[in-house]
Design a protein around this motif. Sequence first.
Motif, PDB file in Angstrom:
ATOM      1  N   TYR A   2       0.863  -1.165   0.000  1.00  0.00           N
ATOM      2  CA  TYR A   2       0.000   0.000   0.000  1.00  0.00           C
ATOM      3  C   TYR A   2       0.908   1.227   0.000  1.00  0.00           C
ATOM      4  O   TYR A   2       1.955   1.227   0.654  1.00  0.00           O
ATOM      5  N   PHE A  50       1.273   5.622   0.146  1.00  0.00           N
ATOM      6  CA  PHE A  50       0.658   6.815   0.698  1.00  0.00           C
ATOM      7  C   PHE A  50       1.523   8.043   0.415  1.00  0.00           C
ATOM      8  O   PHE A  50       2.745   7.952   0.309  1.00  0.00           O
ATOM      9  N   LEU A  91      -4.379   1.561  -2.666  1.00  0.00           N
ATOM     10  CA  LEU A  91      -4.529   0.238  -2.054  1.00  0.00           C
ATOM     11  C   LEU A  91      -4.620  -0.837  -3.132  1.00  0.00           C
ATOM     12  O   LEU A  91      -3.961  -1.878  -3.054  1.00  0.00           O
ATOM     13  N   ASP A 126       3.268  -2.938   3.813  1.00  0.00           N
ATOM     14  CA  ASP A 126       2.891  -4.127   3.067  1.00  0.00           C
ATOM     15  C   ASP A 126       1.564  -4.661   3.592  1.00  0.00           C
ATOM     16  O   ASP A 126       1.065  -4.193   4.616  1.00  0.00           O
ATOM     17  N   GLN A 127       1.026  -5.618   2.879  1.00  0.00           N
ATOM     18  CA  GLN A 127      -0.322  -6.070   3.192  1.00  0.00           C
ATOM     19  C   GLN A 127      -0.359  -7.034   4.368  1.00  0.00           C
ATOM     20  O   GLN A 127      -1.414  -7.522   4.743  1.00  0.00           O
ATOM     21  N   ASN A 128       0.800  -7.319   4.951  1.00  0.00           N
ATOM     22  CA  ASN A 128       0.835  -8.249   6.075  1.00  0.00           C
ATOM     23  C   ASN A 128       1.021  -7.562   7.415  1.00  0.00           C
ATOM     24  O   ASN A 128       0.741  -8.147   8.458  1.00  0.00           O
ATOM     25  N   THR A 129       1.534  -6.344   7.380  1.00  0.00           N
ATOM     26  CA  THR A 129       1.719  -5.609   8.629  1.00  0.00           C
ATOM     27  C   THR A 129       1.158  -4.216   8.462  1.00  0.00           C
ATOM     28  O   THR A 129       0.884  -3.776   7.343  1.00  0.00           O
ATOM     29  N   ASP A 130       1.023  -3.526   9.545  1.00  0.00           N
ATOM     30  CA  ASP A 130       0.506  -2.172   9.513  1.00  0.00           C
ATOM     31  C   ASP A 130       1.609  -1.136   9.647  1.00  0.00           C
ATOM     32  O   ASP A 130       1.364   0.041   9.786  1.00  0.00           O
ATOM     33  N   LYS A 131       2.854  -1.594   9.558  1.00  0.00           N
ATOM     34  CA  LYS A 131       3.985  -0.694   9.783  1.00  0.00           C
ATOM     35  C   LYS A 131       4.190   0.182   8.565  1.00  0.00           C
ATOM     36  O   LYS A 131       4.300  -0.302   7.441  1.00  0.00           O
ATOM     37  N   LEU A 132       4.239   1.494   8.790  1.00  0.00           N
ATOM     38  CA  LEU A 132       4.385   2.459   7.710  1.00  0.00           C
ATOM     39  C   LEU A 132       5.830   2.929   7.672  1.00  0.00           C
ATOM     40  O   LEU A 132       6.349   3.424   8.678  1.00  0.00           O
ATOM     41  N   ILE A 133       6.462   2.760   6.517  1.00  0.00           N
ATOM     42  CA  ILE A 133       7.842   3.192   6.332  1.00  0.00           C
ATOM     43  C   ILE A 133       7.835   4.455   5.486  1.00  0.00           C
ATOM     44  O   ILE A 133       7.253   4.472   4.401  1.00  0.00           O
TER      45      ILE A 133
END
Lengths: 113, 113
Positions: free
Chosen positions: B32, B34, B51, B95-102
């Motif tokens: 995803y 942003f 998305l 990524d679609q497996n975690t909610d961590k935003l880099i």
Amino acid sequence: DTAVSQTPKYLVTQMGNDKSIKCEQNLGHDTMYWYKQDSKKFLKIMFSYNNKELIINETVPNRFSPKSPDKAHLNLHINSLELGDSAVYFCASSHSETGYGYTFGSGTRLTVV
Amino acid sequence: AQSVTQLDSQVPVFEEAPVELRCNYSSSVSVYLFWYVQYPNQGLQLLLKYLSGSTLVKGINGFEAEFNKSQTSFHLRKPSVHISDTAEYFCAVSDQNTDKLIFGTGTRLQVFP
């Protein structure tokens, strides 16, 4: 107003002191985060909590301790403050389902002198 | 590990000119994407997100971005900028497996009259 609110907005303190930053969200989100933005504007995740449980704990000194009394609050306590801790700290929240993005607070500018 | 590259640290442009802020990401999984904007002394505000579906995404304040999977890019564009668009712009990926935003390192857009 629905939002992520952080207090205080500014915090100036001496080296060696202990301080806390509070964060509250009324968006009904179940995940909350702390990010650190350094003087070069680089944003790095520190912690994330989902329903009061620690999910992400990046390489952060033990002097930093998050506390989540409930899913609407995530506070950050910092012991023995150092000059290098000076930064802007952002709280954020999101839904646990990925892809929604984060809602950020307006930040706390911490200056250690 | 995921990473985001914003090659331009600063982009100066005159008012009413078009602008493109570049963002490239590296990830081996579906992502995803942003764009956030940070006005001076404020928190981050979501401009737009990708998305799935249409690769052209429209956001607030007249901004849009195009997802290009083959080039792993998600460049932000606006056909005519205003003085009020002067701000720091951050590209971010999760990524679609975690909610961590880099986050990327940010691009400072400076609009001149």
